[in-house]
Design a protein around this motif. Sequence first.
Motif, PDB file in Angstrom:
ATOM      1  N   ILE A   1      23.375  24.305 -64.643  1.00  0.00           N
ATOM      2  CA  ILE A   1      24.099  24.435 -63.365  1.00  0.00           C
ATOM      3  C   ILE A   1      25.263  25.429 -63.526  1.00  0.00           C
ATOM      4  CG2 ILE A   1      25.504  23.203 -61.645  1.00  0.00           C
ATOM      5  CD1 ILE A   1      23.851  20.643 -62.393  1.00  0.00           C
ATOM      6  N   HIS A   2      26.019  25.258 -64.615  1.00  0.00           N
ATOM      7  CA  HIS A   2      27.191  26.124 -64.811  1.00  0.00           C
ATOM      8  C   HIS A   2      26.760  27.568 -65.110  1.00  0.00           C
ATOM      9  CE1 HIS A   2      29.496  22.181 -65.783  1.00  0.00           C
ATOM     10  NE2 HIS A   2      29.402  22.396 -64.478  1.00  0.00           N
ATOM     11  N   GLU A   3      25.656  27.711 -65.858  1.00  0.00           N
ATOM     12  CA  GLU A   3      25.135  29.067 -66.116  1.00  0.00           C
ATOM     13  C   GLU A   3      24.685  29.747 -64.816  1.00  0.00           C
ATOM     14  OE1 GLU A   3      23.615  28.106 -70.625  1.00  0.00           O
ATOM     15  OE2 GLU A   3      22.119  28.866 -69.206  1.00  0.00           O
ATOM     16  N   ALA A   4      24.272  28.922 -63.850  1.00  0.00           N
ATOM     17  CA  ALA A   4      23.828  29.476 -62.559  1.00  0.00           C
ATOM     18  C   ALA A   4      25.029  29.760 -61.648  1.00  0.00           C
ATOM     19  CB  ALA A   4      22.868  28.506 -61.883  1.00  0.00           C
ATOM     20  N   GLY A   5      26.224  29.530 -62.164  1.00  0.00           N
ATOM     21  CA  GLY A   5      27.438  29.844 -61.409  1.00  0.00           C
ATOM     22  C   GLY A   5      27.841  28.777 -60.402  1.00  0.00           C
ATOM     23  N   ARG A   6      27.240  27.579 -60.528  1.00  0.00           N
ATOM     24  CA  ARG A   6      27.591  26.498 -59.608  1.00  0.00           C
ATOM     25  C   ARG A   6      28.591  25.570 -60.283  1.00  0.00           C
ATOM     26  NH1 ARG A   6      23.466  25.532 -55.895  1.00  0.00           N
ATOM     27  NH2 ARG A   6      25.075  24.334 -54.802  1.00  0.00           N
ATOM     28  N   THR A   7      29.339  24.825 -59.470  1.00  0.00           N
ATOM     29  CA  THR A   7      30.333  23.898 -60.031  1.00  0.00           C
ATOM     30  C   THR A   7      29.919  22.464 -59.740  1.00  0.00           C
ATOM     31  OG1 THR A   7      31.642  24.052 -58.005  1.00  0.00           O
ATOM     32  CG2 THR A   7      32.261  25.519 -59.831  1.00  0.00           C
ATOM     33  N   THR A   8      30.450  21.548 -60.549  1.00  0.00           N
ATOM     34  CA  THR A   8      30.024  20.136 -60.427  1.00  0.00           C
ATOM     35  C   THR A   8      31.231  19.209 -60.444  1.00  0.00           C
ATOM     36  OG1 THR A   8      29.914  19.948 -62.826  1.00  0.00           O
ATOM     37  CG2 THR A   8      27.853  20.519 -61.697  1.00  0.00           C
ATOM     38  N   GLY A   9      30.989  17.966 -60.045  1.00  0.00           N
ATOM     39  CA  GLY A   9      31.980  16.914 -60.232  1.00  0.00           C
ATOM     40  C   GLY A   9      32.966  16.770 -59.097  1.00  0.00           C
TER      41      GLY A   9
END
Length: 349
Positions: free
Chosen positions: A263-271
Amino acid sequence: MKFPIKYRLLKKNINLILGTLMLIVVLMVILGGCQLLRGEKEQTDTSEQENLIVVGVSQLGSESGWRTANTESVQRVFTKENGYFMVFSNARQRQENQIKAVRSFISQRVDYIVMSPVVETGWEIVLEEAREAGIPVILMDRGVSVRDKELYTTQVGSDFVAEGEKAGLWLETYLREQGRAEDTINIVMLKGTQGSSAQIGRTAGFNTIASEHAEWRILGQEYGDFTAAKGKEVMELLLQKYSDIDVVVSQNDDMTTGALEAIHEAGRTTGVDGDMIVISFDAVREGLELVRDGVINVDIECNPDQGEYISEIISRLEAGQEVDKKYYVEEHVYTIDNVTEELLRERTY
Ligand code: AHR
């Protein structure tokens, strides 16, 4: 007197033969002694074992941090000091290895078999063999699906359906608090080993709550085998397929760490402050740290400390007492609000 050359040669050969024979005799005596010593040692081991409760443990593999903790919990408890002799076998995710291990425990005439079944089905024949041999089988962690429940003595583990429901109920409350109760919510699910009771139960529990929400859409579900590598791989696929994911439900912390990488490699953020809500299961220390850091939103605990419970059950069986068919371990739900530094310090796994 000087012997003829032929006679001298003969004498030399006889000396050589006699020497070799003597050497063989000496070697045989030494080897025989060793054998005797080894025999005595074996006898000592056996008689030592006679006073111990022999437990054959068939662990399903070592796919996750949770699994390592589960294995350590039985290793901690089944010690000579505690009156046990443990025979341990790691099935490396293969049911046929577990069946072989159980058969070998039966032929070794262990007192108890503890087994964490990799999948739910396909156990009838080998469990019947254990029953015929009069060896009680205690299921650890996951369950089996058999018509005759008397094929095993008891089960110690998690209520996986309840874990899945907790995840769904947490999401329901969270979305309401965020003012998103009426919004369409796109969900993807990373599921554990196909056919395992952890995967089946968590999926069913979450789906029960999801079915009460017409606005929740489960876009895709993939099996990630409870490993970080597979978690990353399937999350990459899901990200390629769906650009509008709101929630990731990942059925264990290892798959979650893999998925987060994707997810982070795809430039998206989480949490907590990110654009994807992440729900995980297990609550091992690594997972809890991610909750504390706000990277994942919630971790539904699955308690791997099951060795003590099993030992307690064996003590009861040894005392001729009745035991229940199922024992659930205690489990909690962790968010940024209740993951304290003290909890992290005390976490042993
Ligand atoms: O059966 C329990 C599950 O199996 C845990 O959630 C997971 O981490 C493990 O591999």
